[in-house]
Scaffold this active site. Sequence first.
Site, PDB file in Angstrom:
ATOM      1  N   LYS A 201      22.041   7.657  25.042  1.00 34.95           N
ATOM      2  CA  LYS A 201      23.225   8.497  25.139  1.00 34.95           C
ATOM      3  C   LYS A 201      22.810   9.973  25.148  1.00 34.95           C
ATOM      4  O   LYS A 201      23.285  10.755  25.938  1.00 34.95           O
ATOM      5  CB  LYS A 201      24.146   8.182  23.959  1.00 34.95           C
ATOM      6  CG  LYS A 201      25.443   8.947  23.972  1.00 34.95           C
ATOM      7  CD  LYS A 201      26.312   8.554  22.788  1.00 34.95           C
ATOM      8  CE  LYS A 201      27.418   9.571  22.597  1.00 34.95           C
ATOM      9  NZ  LYS A 201      28.214   9.320  21.404  1.00 34.95           N
ATOM     10  N   GLU A 207      12.064   7.959  19.901  1.00 34.37           N
ATOM     11  CA  GLU A 207      11.499   6.651  20.249  1.00 34.37           C
ATOM     12  C   GLU A 207      11.628   6.367  21.741  1.00 34.37           C
ATOM     13  O   GLU A 207      10.684   5.930  22.407  1.00 34.37           O
ATOM     14  CB  GLU A 207      12.207   5.537  19.461  1.00 34.37           C
ATOM     15  CG  GLU A 207      12.014   5.565  17.957  1.00 34.37           C
ATOM     16  CD  GLU A 207      13.050   6.415  17.225  1.00 34.37           C
ATOM     17  OE1 GLU A 207      13.629   7.356  17.838  1.00 34.37           O
ATOM     18  OE2 GLU A 207      13.287   6.140  16.037  1.00 34.37           O
ATOM     19  N   GLY A 262      27.304   5.362  19.958  1.00 34.57           N
ATOM     20  CA  GLY A 262      26.133   4.562  20.333  1.00 34.57           C
ATOM     21  C   GLY A 262      26.319   3.090  20.019  1.00 34.57           C
ATOM     22  O   GLY A 262      26.045   2.215  20.847  1.00 34.57           O
ATOM     23  N   ARG A 263      26.839   2.796  18.826  1.00 32.22           N
ATOM     24  CA  ARG A 263      26.955   1.390  18.408  1.00 32.22           C
ATOM     25  C   ARG A 263      28.100   0.656  19.104  1.00 32.22           C
ATOM     26  O   ARG A 263      28.279  -0.543  18.908  1.00 32.22           O
ATOM     27  CB  ARG A 263      27.079   1.315  16.892  1.00 32.22           C
ATOM     28  CG  ARG A 263      28.150   2.205  16.277  1.00 32.22           C
ATOM     29  CD  ARG A 263      27.939   2.347  14.781  1.00 32.22           C
ATOM     30  NE  ARG A 263      28.852   3.299  14.151  1.00 32.22           N
ATOM     31  CZ  ARG A 263      28.657   4.598  14.071  1.00 32.22           C
ATOM     32  NH1 ARG A 263      27.580   5.133  14.614  1.00 32.22           N
ATOM     33  NH2 ARG A 263      29.518   5.396  13.442  1.00 32.22           N
ATOM     34  N   GLU A 348      26.296   1.689   9.880  1.00 28.08           N
ATOM     35  CA  GLU A 348      26.276   3.062  10.397  1.00 28.08           C
ATOM     36  C   GLU A 348      27.700   3.622  10.416  1.00 28.08           C
ATOM     37  O   GLU A 348      27.899   4.823  10.338  1.00 28.08           O
ATOM     38  CB  GLU A 348      25.662   3.097  11.813  1.00 28.08           C
ATOM     39  CG  GLU A 348      25.117   4.471  12.192  1.00 28.08           C
ATOM     40  CD  GLU A 348      24.256   4.471  13.447  1.00 28.08           C
ATOM     41  OE1 GLU A 348      23.090   4.879  13.375  1.00 28.08           O
ATOM     42  OE2 GLU A 348      24.757   4.076  14.517  1.00 28.08           O
ATOM     43  N   HIS A 379      17.127 -22.769   4.102  1.00 29.51           N
ATOM     44  CA  HIS A 379      15.829 -23.034   3.479  1.00 29.51           C
ATOM     45  C   HIS A 379      15.213 -21.737   2.971  1.00 29.51           C
ATOM     46  O   HIS A 379      14.006 -21.656   2.763  1.00 29.51           O
ATOM     47  CB  HIS A 379      14.905 -23.726   4.486  1.00 29.51           C
ATOM     48  CG  HIS A 379      15.488 -25.024   4.957  1.00 29.51           C
ATOM     49  ND1 HIS A 379      15.298 -26.215   4.277  1.00 29.51           N
ATOM     50  CD2 HIS A 379      16.314 -25.308   5.994  1.00 29.51           C
ATOM     51  CE1 HIS A 379      15.955 -27.178   4.908  1.00 29.51           C
ATOM     52  NE2 HIS A 379      16.586 -26.660   5.938  1.00 29.51           N
ATOM     53  N   LYS A 507      15.238  11.946  10.342  1.00 28.83           N
ATOM     54  CA  LYS A 507      14.644  12.288  11.643  1.00 28.83           C
ATOM     55  C   LYS A 507      13.978  13.653  11.548  1.00 28.83           C
ATOM     56  O   LYS A 507      12.850  13.844  12.001  1.00 28.83           O
ATOM     57  CB  LYS A 507      15.742  12.384  12.722  1.00 28.83           C
ATOM     58  CG  LYS A 507      16.214  11.098  13.299  1.00 28.83           C
ATOM     59  CD  LYS A 507      17.124  11.405  14.501  1.00 28.83           C
ATOM     60  CE  LYS A 507      17.996  10.236  14.852  1.00 28.83           C
ATOM     61  NZ  LYS A 507      19.058  10.557  15.797  1.00 28.83           N
TER      62      LYS A 507
HETATM   63  O1  F6P Z   1      20.217   6.092  14.927  1.00 29.41           O
HETATM   64  C1  F6P Z   1      21.159   7.023  15.295  1.00 29.41           C
HETATM   65  C2  F6P Z   1      21.606   6.892  16.687  1.00 29.41           C
HETATM   66  O2  F6P Z   1      22.239   8.070  17.010  1.00 29.41           O
HETATM   67  C3  F6P Z   1      22.534   5.705  16.949  1.00 29.41           C
HETATM   68  O3  F6P Z   1      23.836   5.928  16.585  1.00 29.41           O
HETATM   69  C4  F6P Z   1      22.324   5.503  18.404  1.00 29.41           C
HETATM   70  O4  F6P Z   1      22.824   4.287  18.826  1.00 29.41           O
HETATM   71  C5  F6P Z   1      20.823   5.623  18.483  1.00 29.41           C
HETATM   72  O5  F6P Z   1      20.522   6.674  17.595  1.00 29.41           O
HETATM   73  C6  F6P Z   1      20.255   5.873  19.843  1.00 29.41           C
HETATM   74  O6  F6P Z   1      20.708   7.074  20.379  1.00 29.41           O
HETATM   75  P1  F6P Z   1      20.576   7.407  21.889  1.00 29.41           P
HETATM   76  O7  F6P Z   1      21.329   6.393  22.680  1.00 29.41           O
HETATM   77  O8  F6P Z   1      21.164   8.782  22.037  1.00 29.41           O
HETATM   78  O9  F6P Z   1      19.119   7.398  22.274  1.00 29.41           O
END
Ligand code: F6P
Length: 539
Positions: A201, A207, A262-263, A348, A379, A507
């Site tokens: 987004k 990452e 995002g979620r 979240e 189990h 972060k």
């Molecule tokens: O972990 C925080 C967050 O902002 C989430 O809400 C989101 O889904 C994720 O990082 C990934 O963000 P992006 O889609 O901007 O890379």
Amino acid sequence: MSKFTQLSAFTKLQAHKTQMDQTNLIGLFADDADRANKMTVSACDIELDYSKNLVNEETLSLLVELAEQSNLQGQIDKMFGGEVINGSEKRSVLHTALRDFDKTTPEAKGVVADSLAKVESFVNSVHNAEFAGYTGKKLTTIVNIGIGGSYLGPKLISDALKPYWKEGFDIQYIANVDGTAVTEGMKGLDPETTLFVICSKSFGTLETLKNSEAAREWFLSTGAKQSDVKNHFVAVTTNQKAAVDFGIDAENLFPLWDWVGGRYSLWSTIGLPQAILLGMDTFKEVLKGAFDMDLHFKNTPIKENLPALLGLTGIWYNNFYDAQSQAILVYDDYLQELPNHLQQVDMESNGKSVTQDGDIVDYNTGPIIWGGAGTNGQHAYHQLLHQGTRLVPSDFIVPLKSHNPVADHHPWLYANAVGQAQAMLEGKNLEQVTAELVSKGMSEEDVAFIAPHKVHAGNRPSNMITFEQLTPKVLGSLIAMYEHKVMVQGAIWQINSFDQWGVELGKVLGVAVFDALQTGNVAKMDSSTANLVNKFRDA
Ligand code: F6P
């Protein structure tokens, strides 16, 4: 609106809890032979039997009162109407517009319809190889690079709908900033037939940027040229400039908007990789399932409203029984990602300590969500569910029919789910255990010693959520049901379920630690953090 704990319904529920402590689930079932029928509701091909909860008619009426005093319906209408309900980010919350087949909002009529058309056209062009790899080969392996909401929900969709994958297509996910994730995720890929979809987004997530760079480097290292990147890398983002700066062709960008959290983005263009994998018709079925659940949620009285019932009974345990967690127990291997996705959706969203107005709450908000696939969990952690000291309300999620009927596996799987919920309800008291041991001829001394260890207190609440088969539509409804459950709880707790500031500090500090790993400057750090930096530098 009064504070949550000052609502008269809250006070009444506190008093009612004392009454409920005088009875138990066995008693509640004994009092009413029709309890299970009365407490089973269905919508969107999903049936919820909530009769194994520590509730009676009065509990439900008081929970409805709590919802009314919290203006739940008003808050639902505001969300669907696109009002700015994410106060701290000054945003609307319109993931429902992404699946609004009635097109009731300007977004649904406009940008959502346009973007879905763009996704559809791209999916078709990948399927018929009009959009092909740089050597002209069909793109058949999709690599989803993204994390958080750009990974968990999408992975749930592709895993859950494996029986519906288009033949010849495959998908990989690369999420973590761990060399292992990239190395293993790209093992065996054929650069000529691989399409990388960068899902971010913000297009600013560490990452995802690191993994996208590694993927591009690998692609170029295989002999492809820079000019070939446009055939193999596309992106979904709100930040189109950053994506173009990364080297994505402007034609290959798919839009996203700040009113999609995002979620909640799995329904949007973020679903492009899954749409390619499943085909557009199947992807639209998932959206249709979610849309049906939206209509049900918006228009159904609380006592028959699946998300509202789940949300309110959850509040009952969270705030009146002090339950700390909620288990999601899926009896379908295709749903193994559901607990992971719901961890993000729920924790979240509702892992918050201040109200929408910024006041610190003096009551518990979001529970810890955990779980996994049954029978595997039986189990492992079910021991704690049955005999531990904590109350863990549990959702059993079970299809009546398997996509893979093998011998009598499915009856066994189903029987285990039902048996577990029954054991949580009934338990086994000291008298029963003693009689059983005596009947086996055990000595009086051994019986007295062993019996307490075999007692199951019972009276442990659960929901049984069933559907005929895990179809795309049912999956959409199921996910949307939980999204709305979380919304109900956040609305009643008066918190903002749609921001996520809690992920920011870590972060920022991660960046400072990374710098210290390069420079060795630990001057402003606590001694533990400094030691950890030095240890890494010395290794
Ligand atoms: O972990 C925080 C967050 O902002 C989430 O809400 C989101 O889904 C994720 O990082 C990934 O963000 P992006 O889609 O901007 O890379």
